[in-house]
Design a protein around this motif. Structure first.
Motif, PDB file in Angstrom:
ATOM      1  N   ASN A   1       1.621  -2.555  29.689  1.00 33.76           N
ATOM      2  CA  ASN A   1       0.597  -2.809  29.957  1.00 33.76           C
ATOM      3  C   ASN A   1      -0.259  -3.432  28.595  1.00 33.76           C
ATOM      4  OD1 ASN A   1      -1.982  -2.143  30.723  1.00 33.76           O
ATOM      5  ND2 ASN A   1      -3.148  -1.240  28.817  1.00 33.76           N
ATOM      6  N   ASN A   2       1.533  -4.775  28.392  1.00 39.21           N
ATOM      7  CA  ASN A   2       1.232  -6.384  27.633  1.00 39.21           C
ATOM      8  C   ASN A   2       1.809  -7.171  28.907  1.00 39.21           C
ATOM      9  OD1 ASN A   2       4.220  -5.524  27.773  1.00 39.21           O
ATOM     10  ND2 ASN A   2       4.023  -5.811  25.819  1.00 39.21           N
ATOM     11  N   LYS A   3       1.691  -6.670  30.088  1.00 34.03           N
ATOM     12  CA  LYS A   3       1.960  -8.174  30.547  1.00 34.03           C
ATOM     13  C   LYS A   3       3.619  -8.462  30.834  1.00 34.03           C
ATOM     14  CE  LYS A   3      -1.765 -10.278  31.546  1.00 34.03           C
ATOM     15  NZ  LYS A   3      -2.570 -11.562  31.528  1.00 34.03           N
ATOM     16  N   GLU A   4       4.340  -7.369  30.625  1.00 35.35           N
ATOM     17  CA  GLU A   4       5.892  -6.851  30.617  1.00 35.35           C
ATOM     18  C   GLU A   4       6.507  -6.648  31.415  1.00 35.35           C
ATOM     19  OE1 GLU A   4       7.366  -8.608  26.076  1.00 35.35           O
ATOM     20  OE2 GLU A   4       8.458  -6.102  26.821  1.00 35.35           O
ATOM     21  N   ILE A   5       7.477  -7.551  32.697  1.00 41.75           N
ATOM     22  CA  ILE A   5       7.885  -6.451  33.096  1.00 41.75           C
ATOM     23  C   ILE A   5       9.110  -6.294  33.003  1.00 41.75           C
ATOM     24  CG2 ILE A   5       8.674  -6.629  35.920  1.00 41.75           C
ATOM     25  CD1 ILE A   5       6.004  -6.365  35.015  1.00 41.75           C
TER      26      ILE A   5
ATOM     27  N   GLU B   1       5.091 -21.908  24.384  1.00 41.32           N
ATOM     28  CA  GLU B   1       4.355 -20.049  23.627  1.00 41.32           C
ATOM     29  C   GLU B   1       5.020 -19.723  24.856  1.00 41.32           C
ATOM     30  OE1 GLU B   1       1.017 -19.007  24.214  1.00 41.32           O
ATOM     31  OE2 GLU B   1      -0.208 -20.760  22.597  1.00 41.32           O
ATOM     32  N   ASP B   2       5.225 -20.110  25.954  1.00 39.30           N
ATOM     33  CA  ASP B   2       6.577 -19.865  26.644  1.00 39.30           C
ATOM     34  C   ASP B   2       8.072 -19.275  26.369  1.00 39.30           C
ATOM     35  OD1 ASP B   2       4.418 -19.051  29.682  1.00 39.30           O
ATOM     36  OD2 ASP B   2       4.056 -21.201  28.373  1.00 39.30           O
ATOM     37  N   ALA B   3       8.161 -20.343  26.047  1.00 36.90           N
ATOM     38  CA  ALA B   3       9.351 -20.417  25.078  1.00 36.90           C
ATOM     39  C   ALA B   3       9.919 -18.292  24.109  1.00 36.90           C
ATOM     40  CB  ALA B   3      10.042 -21.203  24.808  1.00 36.90           C
ATOM     41  N   PHE B   4       8.708 -19.026  23.706  1.00 37.79           N
ATOM     42  CA  PHE B   4       9.044 -17.031  22.408  1.00 37.79           C
ATOM     43  C   PHE B   4       9.174 -16.161  23.459  1.00 37.79           C
ATOM     44  CE2 PHE B   4       6.543 -14.332  20.478  1.00 37.79           C
ATOM     45  CZ  PHE B   4       7.594 -14.262  19.396  1.00 37.79           C
ATOM     46  N   ARG B   5       7.862 -16.088  24.712  1.00 35.27           N
ATOM     47  CA  ARG B   5       8.236 -14.757  25.339  1.00 35.27           C
ATOM     48  C   ARG B   5       9.215 -14.800  25.447  1.00 35.27           C
ATOM     49  NH1 ARG B   5       2.313 -16.107  25.991  1.00 35.27           N
ATOM     50  NH2 ARG B   5       2.847 -17.184  27.422  1.00 35.27           N
ATOM     51  N   LEU B   6       9.632 -16.175  26.350  1.00 36.78           N
ATOM     52  CA  LEU B   6      11.305 -15.862  27.171  1.00 36.78           C
ATOM     53  C   LEU B   6      12.153 -15.524  26.189  1.00 36.78           C
ATOM     54  CD1 LEU B   6      12.713 -16.249  29.668  1.00 36.78           C
ATOM     55  CD2 LEU B   6      13.150 -18.354  29.831  1.00 36.78           C
ATOM     56  N   GLU B   7      12.622 -15.971  25.149  1.00 37.79           N
ATOM     57  CA  GLU B   7      13.774 -15.720  24.154  1.00 37.79           C
ATOM     58  C   GLU B   7      13.276 -13.781  23.548  1.00 37.79           C
ATOM     59  OE1 GLU B   7      15.558 -17.898  20.633  1.00 37.79           O
ATOM     60  OE2 GLU B   7      13.212 -17.215  20.637  1.00 37.79           O
ATOM     61  N   LYS B   8      12.188 -13.438  23.068  1.00 37.45           N
ATOM     62  CA  LYS B   8      11.901 -12.266  22.822  1.00 37.45           C
ATOM     63  C   LYS B   8      12.686 -10.843  24.717  1.00 37.45           C
ATOM     64  CE  LYS B   8       8.518  -8.722  22.147  1.00 37.45           C
ATOM     65  NZ  LYS B   8       7.048  -8.503  21.469  1.00 37.45           N
ATOM     66  N   TRP B   9      11.811 -11.391  25.353  1.00 37.55           N
ATOM     67  CA  TRP B   9      12.624 -10.813  26.726  1.00 37.55           C
ATOM     68  C   TRP B   9      13.944 -10.495  27.058  1.00 37.55           C
ATOM     69  CZ3 TRP B   9      14.383 -12.078  32.144  1.00 37.55           C
ATOM     70  CH2 TRP B   9      14.066 -10.946  32.837  1.00 37.55           C
ATOM     71  N   LEU B  10      14.446 -11.967  26.892  1.00 35.49           N
ATOM     72  CA  LEU B  10      16.390 -11.991  26.913  1.00 35.49           C
ATOM     73  C   LEU B  10      16.502 -11.484  25.666  1.00 35.49           C
ATOM     74  CD1 LEU B  10      16.000 -15.857  27.689  1.00 35.49           C
ATOM     75  CD2 LEU B  10      17.137 -13.742  28.964  1.00 35.49           C
ATOM     76  N   HIS B  11      15.579 -11.001  24.581  1.00 34.33           N
ATOM     77  CA  HIS B  11      16.865 -10.937  23.497  1.00 34.33           C
ATOM     78  C   HIS B  11      16.736  -8.944  23.695  1.00 34.33           C
ATOM     79  CE1 HIS B  11      16.829 -14.433  20.843  1.00 34.33           C
ATOM     80  NE2 HIS B  11      17.680 -14.148  21.285  1.00 34.33           N
ATOM     81  N   GLN B  12      15.690  -8.619  24.436  1.00 31.74           N
ATOM     82  CA  GLN B  12      15.337  -6.948  24.353  1.00 31.74           C
ATOM     83  C   GLN B  12      16.006  -6.670  25.556  1.00 31.74           C
ATOM     84  OE1 GLN B  12      11.348  -6.985  24.572  1.00 31.74           O
ATOM     85  NE2 GLN B  12      10.516  -6.397  22.574  1.00 31.74           N
ATOM     86  N   GLY B  13      17.077  -7.437  26.044  1.00 34.45           N
ATOM     87  CA  GLY B  13      17.432  -7.041  27.808  1.00 34.45           C
ATOM     88  C   GLY B  13      17.254  -6.936  28.667  1.00 34.45           C
ATOM     89  N   LYS B  14      15.568  -7.589  29.013  1.00 35.56           N
ATOM     90  CA  LYS B  14      14.872  -7.060  29.763  1.00 35.56           C
ATOM     91  C   LYS B  14      15.714  -7.540  31.203  1.00 35.56           C
ATOM     92  CE  LYS B  14      11.436  -4.609  26.977  1.00 35.56           C
ATOM     93  NZ  LYS B  14       9.697  -4.989  26.866  1.00 35.56           N
TER      94      LYS B  14
ATOM     95  N   GLY C   1       3.028  -9.123  36.297  1.00 36.71           N
ATOM     96  CA  GLY C   1       3.659 -10.624  35.970  1.00 36.71           C
ATOM     97  C   GLY C   1       3.232 -10.998  37.134  1.00 36.71           C
ATOM     98  N   MET C   2       2.897 -10.915  38.391  1.00 38.50           N
ATOM     99  CA  MET C   2       2.770 -12.470  39.144  1.00 38.50           C
ATOM    100  C   MET C   2       1.327 -12.712  39.100  1.00 38.50           C
ATOM    101  SD  MET C   2       4.491 -10.706  41.240  1.00 38.50           S
ATOM    102  CE  MET C   2       5.970 -10.034  42.073  1.00 38.50           C
TER     103      MET C   2
END
Length: 308
Positions: A203-207, A32-45, A153-154
């Motif tokens: 608000n979706n726990k995304e930094i 699950e974390d792999a999916f979130r990390l991949e999405k976060w990286l693709h968004q350039g965050k 995110g903490m």
């Protein structure tokens, strides 16, 4: 020794070595974390933090990072300090950087931890990691029951807040595993979101790391801070604690007891003028063992100039 007794022994040993909390999880893939990390990286965050793109497979599976891994031991080490510079106009520094570089301090303690485990259980292979390797520490803290990931995110420990360093010790020793933290106690609270000076928290726990003050003052190397951030830093010169300072759960934070984390005197005494007059030679001497050296003298001067 029964497998559950081994886990109990390890947790007690962690506390005796100066760690504040310890949890243990099975070394498995974090799908699950792999999916979130991949999405976060693709968004350039991740901004210019290109290292976040490296070793993706190793980040999500400790068995690839350390072949033979059976267990991930996660420890939390308190760095909270209520001390502040009495000068309200002095540039602000994140609490984690008050004392000596935590990488060096915790790395030594993890080495001792592994040696103690070997003494007790025989030949155990393992590797310790402190925020400088492809390990998703927050995910392992949650998976081992140490806390939930807050909107900022903490990792938040229900009884002790979030001012903790997270470190992991991956070993080839099968152990009894803790239940993961499944309940989120942030509720409808949005204090961290509302207080963030640069609106880096959604608000979706995304930094959005590319908007975070810590990113600009520490991670952004050899570049000028974008002018559209002017006036938004709330006088933070190195890092930022705003989202933690306003978190209600940090009312449970207690002063850390690690001598190596006691504030360097200049951090609590320097005025704006002292920082302006600081020479590179003095910087290297005063902050030679401090996290501030990560930004280097030129980075600190850039940050100071940007605050004016």
């Amino acid at each position: 020794m029964h497998i559950s007794d081994k886990s109990t022994w390890i947790k007690q040993k962690a506390l005796s070595l100066g760690f504040d909390h310890c949890g243990i999880a099975e070394a498995t893939s974090l799908d699950e974390d792999a999916f979130r990390l991949e999405k976060w990286l693709h968004q350039g965050k991740h901004g210019s933090m290109q290292y976040m793109e490296n070793y993706f497979d190793l980040r999500i599976d400790p068995r690839k990072l350390f072949p033979g891994a059976k267990s991930v031991i996660t420890v939390l080490k308190n760095y909270y300090s209520s001390e502040k510079n009495p000068d309200p106009n002095a540039p602000k520094i994140s609490k984690y950087a008050y004392g000596k570089d935590y990488h060096e301090v915790i790395r030594k303690q993890l080495k001792t931890f592994l040696e103690e485990i070997r003494t007790e259980f025989g030949q155990v292979e393992g590797r310790g990691f402190v925020d400088s390797a492809p390990v998703l520490e927050r995910s392992w803290a949650k998976k081992s029951g140490l806390g939930w990931v807050g909107k900022n995110g903490m990792v938040i420990h229900k009884g002790a807040g979030s001012f903790f360093f997270i470190a992991t010790l991956i070993v080839d020793l099968p152990l009894g595993y803790d239940a993961p933290a499944v309940q989120d106690f942030c509720g409808k609270c949005t204090r961290c979101i509302d207080a963030c000076p640069t609106e880096a928290i959604s608000n979706n726990k995304e930094i959005d790391g590319s908007k975070c003050i810590s990113y600009f003052t520490i991670e952004l190397k050899d570049q000028l801070i974008p002018e559209n951030m002017k006036g938004k830093f709330d006088n933070w010169m190195f890092g930022c604690d705003t989202c933690q300072d306003v978190c209600p759960w940090n009312r449970f934070s207690k002063e850390n007891e690690e001598l190596n984390f006691q504030p360097i005197s200049e951090i609590l005494q320097f005025t704006q003028n002292d920082w302006d007059e600081l020479t590179e030679e003095s910087f290297k001497q005063i902050f030679s063992k401090s996290p501030l050296k990560r930004s280097k003298f030129a980075g600190i001067k850039r940050n100071l100039h940007f605050l004016k």
